[in-house]
Design an enzyme around this catalytic site. Structure first.
Site, PDB file in Angstrom:
ATOM      1  CG  ASP A 140      -1.870  -1.114   1.316  1.00 55.41           C
ATOM      2  OD1 ASP A 140      -2.282  -1.607   0.250  1.00 55.41           O
ATOM      3  OD2 ASP A 140      -2.212  -1.524   2.442  1.00 55.41           O
ATOM      4  CG  ASP A 163      -3.584  -4.090  -2.141  1.00 50.29           C
ATOM      5  OD1 ASP A 163      -4.659  -3.913  -2.735  1.00 50.29           O
ATOM      6  OD2 ASP A 163      -3.501  -4.763  -1.097  1.00 50.29           O
ATOM      7  CG  ASP A 167      -5.980  -0.098   1.545  1.00 56.84           C
ATOM      8  OD1 ASP A 167      -6.556   0.635   0.717  1.00 56.84           O
ATOM      9  OD2 ASP A 167      -5.579  -1.245   1.292  1.00 56.84           O
ATOM     10  NE  ARG A 220     -10.946  -2.916  -3.183  1.00 58.83           N
ATOM     11  CZ  ARG A 220     -10.100  -3.820  -2.708  1.00 58.83           C
ATOM     12  NH1 ARG A 220      -8.975  -3.430  -2.140  1.00 58.83           N
ATOM     13  NH2 ARG A 220     -10.371  -5.103  -2.808  1.00 58.83           N
TER      14      ARG A 220
END
Length: 328
Positions: A140, A163, A167, A220
């Site tokens: 991330d 990724d 997050d 997302r």
């Protein structure tokens, strides 16, 4: 709502009609929409949204300042205890996820770039990350987890990572993600990592996402579990090939005042195998985009904020979002 200072730029708002779905359509079918010349707000000196709650978010203010230009200097500064302002200079290549301790401001000088790895805000409080380009990370770019609180991620650019870009998970809370640009990337913003983590996440994962530019990213934006209310406002969604916002696991997401352009699926209720959440969709502008999915109600927003007219959001966000648009 509070009043926010703005630069002295001309403003022109096109006529808009509020549709029953909560979308605003600023032009007739078949006509080219007018490009509004909108004011661009001055860069905030403190966060709006959830990061303004719980005592506020000040990062390393009051501490000493260090400028870093190498991986070893950066990772050492991130781990240092106490209040610290870390100024990132040049391009720094790091590997893996690198711990960021409490009471840190990580601020980019002009052109600051972090490649290869990411920043891990793990069990930390009061962290600010601004004005940095993140590129080509392996895990991330920014991971916020393990009950981290009062986190502000602002005016960064994220591209071409593996990724998540940002997050937030495992009981973290009181975060604002604002004025960032995301492009050439798939999985952008995950909020809550697992359907099975409700015991830790329920009552937490309260995040505000505002004035971000989702520039042809896939999905997302964010994908939400459990958090309520999650506030998604005044973002510009452009050509997102997967979906815009997804709500799952009984989350409550308020999607308001955004601009969706060429987005076939602006919102999802439920995603993959995750059960449905709730989503309220109001006062958004839609240009060549599909109908939103909505469900239920959302808890009230506890803080003051200024909602820009959705018809102006494209101009405002493209004029101000991303690294290099502010001096910090």
């Amino acid at each position: 709502m509070t009043t926010r200072r703005r630069t002295r730029l001309p403003a022109l708002i096109g006529a808009a009609v509020l549709a029953a779905s909560g979308m605003l359509f600023p032009h007739q079918a078949g006509a080219e929409p007018a490009e509004p010349a909108a004011v661009v707000p001055l860069a905030e000196t403190s966060p709006t949204g959830w990061a303004s709650q719980n005592g506020g978010t000040t990062g390393g203010a009051g501490g000493s300042t260090v400028t870093v230009s190498t991986a070893s200097a950066l990772t050492a500064a991130l781990k240092q205890s106490g209040r610290l302002i870390i100024r990132v200079s040049g391009t720094i290549n790091i590997s893996g996820m690198n711990d960021v301790t409490s009471n840190k401001s990580v601020l980019g000088n002009s052109g600051a770039t972090i490649t290869g790895g990411g920043l891990d805000v793990d069990g930390a409080t009061n962290v600010i990350i601004r004005n940095i380009t993140f590129r080509g990370w392996g895990d991330d770019a920014i991971n916020v987890q393990d009950s981290s609180k009062n986190i502000w991620v602002d005016h960064n650019t994220f591209t071409d990572g593996n990724d998540g870009a940002v997050d937030i998970k495992r009981g973290s809370d009181f975060a604002t993600v604002s004025w960032n640009r995301f492009y050439d990337h798939d999985k952008t913003l995950l909020l809550g990592h697992s359907d099975d983590n409700g015991s830790q996440d329920i009552g937490h994962l309260r995040v505000s996402y505002h004035h971000n530019w989702f520039d042809q990213t896939t999905q997302r934006h964010p994908r939400v579990r459990f958090g309520n209310p999650v506030h998604v406002y005044n973002n510009y969604y452009n050509g997102n090939s997967g979906y815009g916002v997804a709500t799952t696991c009984n989350a409550g997401v308020l999607v308001e005042g955004n601009y969706f352009e060429n987005v076939e699926e602006p919102t999802h209720v439920g995603e993959g195998s995750s059960p449905d959440g709730n989503l309220v969709f109001r006062n958004n502008t839609s240009v060549n985009s599909g109908a939103p999915e909505t469900r239920g109600s959302v808890a009230s927003i506890p803080y003051s904020y200024t909602l820009d007219p959705s018809g102006n959001v494209k101009s405002i966000v493209t004029g101000g979002a991303g690294a290099g648009r502010i001096s910090v």
